[in-house]
Design an enzyme around this catalytic site. Structure first.
Site: not given
Ligand code: NAP
Length: 246
Positions: A11-13, A62, A89, A141, A154, A187
């Site tokens: 998930g680093a886009s 995915n 992440n 988190s 979550y 964040i």
């Protein structure tokens, strides 16, 4: 601090993952990263990272899918030869009160946030064992520690990641594989920009440092856990939250 090392960041886009990839690359680390659907952003980011003088490649994969994660991990190892650092992440929110939460909203969040952590860790496990080294960083988190109304799915996924982190640290410590978690607070990313102004201000007022964090704030803690500065640290959760949770 990471010269000659290779990292896979899910998930680093955009958002925090992107911030981690940038800080790692600035510190000499080669970057393999994944994303779900942001093809254009990923292609542009791959070029940006390469221009920093490191090897960089994005993979559309995915993280919630076990088989796809395994295939992606094999491709990453074939392309990079060795992976030293895994950052789990990728994550999503589907916030709503429990009364209104659907089974789909529950399953989506648990699979993308928690099952993905299992999928990726499993996919790289043999590789880390073979290398007799590895640093795994799981993005949890503060909500996984405190709970939060409207985020039962979550919070459960993030609390699960902390239990997973501690268990992996115990299982694999003797093999020189470390596993730690980072618990960001509020964040400034697309994830939090989706919240309305009133909720954002309520969050920020409750933060001793009186501001939202940046992806760079979180990335710097990841850099520490990825680097040789933290070789005696495993099984820990570091809160990066401006003092929101103590
Ligand atoms: P974000 O801006 O929404 O970015 C999410 C990233 O994850 C994107 O790169 C997205 O790819 C990727 N992704 C989503 N689902 C995926 C899947 N199934 N497979 C692979 N990649 C997937 O989120 P963020 O704010 O940077 O959050 C990153 C992590 O930090 C999450 O785990 C989140 O729970 C955690 N966190 C965030 C905050 C915060 O305040 N922002 C606080 C605590 C913890 P696409 O671009 O292709 O969609």
């Amino acid at each position: 601090m990471l010269q000659g090392k290779n990292a896979l960041i899910t998930g680093a886009s955009r958002g925090i993952g992107k911030g981690i990839a940038e800080i790692f690359a600035k510190n000499g680390c080669n970057i393999a990263f994944t994303y779900a659907s942001s093809v254009d952003k990923a292609v542009a980011f791959e070029k940006e990272l390469s221009a920093m003088g490191v090897k960089a490649k994005g993979y559309q994969s995915n993280a919630a899918d076990f088989k796809a994660s395994e295939e992606m991990a094999n491709a990453v190892i074939a392309d990079f030869g060795k992976i030293d650092i895994l950052v789990n992440n990728a994550g999503i929110t589907r916030d709503t009160l429990l009364m209104r939460m659907t089974e789909e909203q529950w399953d989506d969040v648990i699979q993308t946030n928690l099952k993905s952590t299992f999928n990726l860790t499993k996919a790289f496990l043999r590789h880390f064992l073979g290398n007799k080294a590895g640093s795994i960083i799981n993005m949890t988190s503060v909500v996984g520690i405190t709970g939060n109304a409207g985020q039962a799915n979550y919070a459960a996924s993030k609390a699960g990641m902390i239990g997973f982190t501690k268990s992996v640290a115990k299982e694999l410590g003797s093999r020189n594989i470390r596993c730690n978690a980072i618990a960001p607070g509020f964040i400034e990313t697309e994830m939090t920009h989706a919240l309305n102004e009133e909720i954002r201000n309520t969050w920020i007022n409750g933060i001793p440092l009186k501001r939202g964090g940046t992806p760079e704030d979180v990335a710097n803690a990841c850099l520490f856990l990825a680097s040789d500065l933290s070789t005696y640290i495993t099984g820990q959760t570091i809160n990066v939250c401006g003092g929101m949770v103590m």
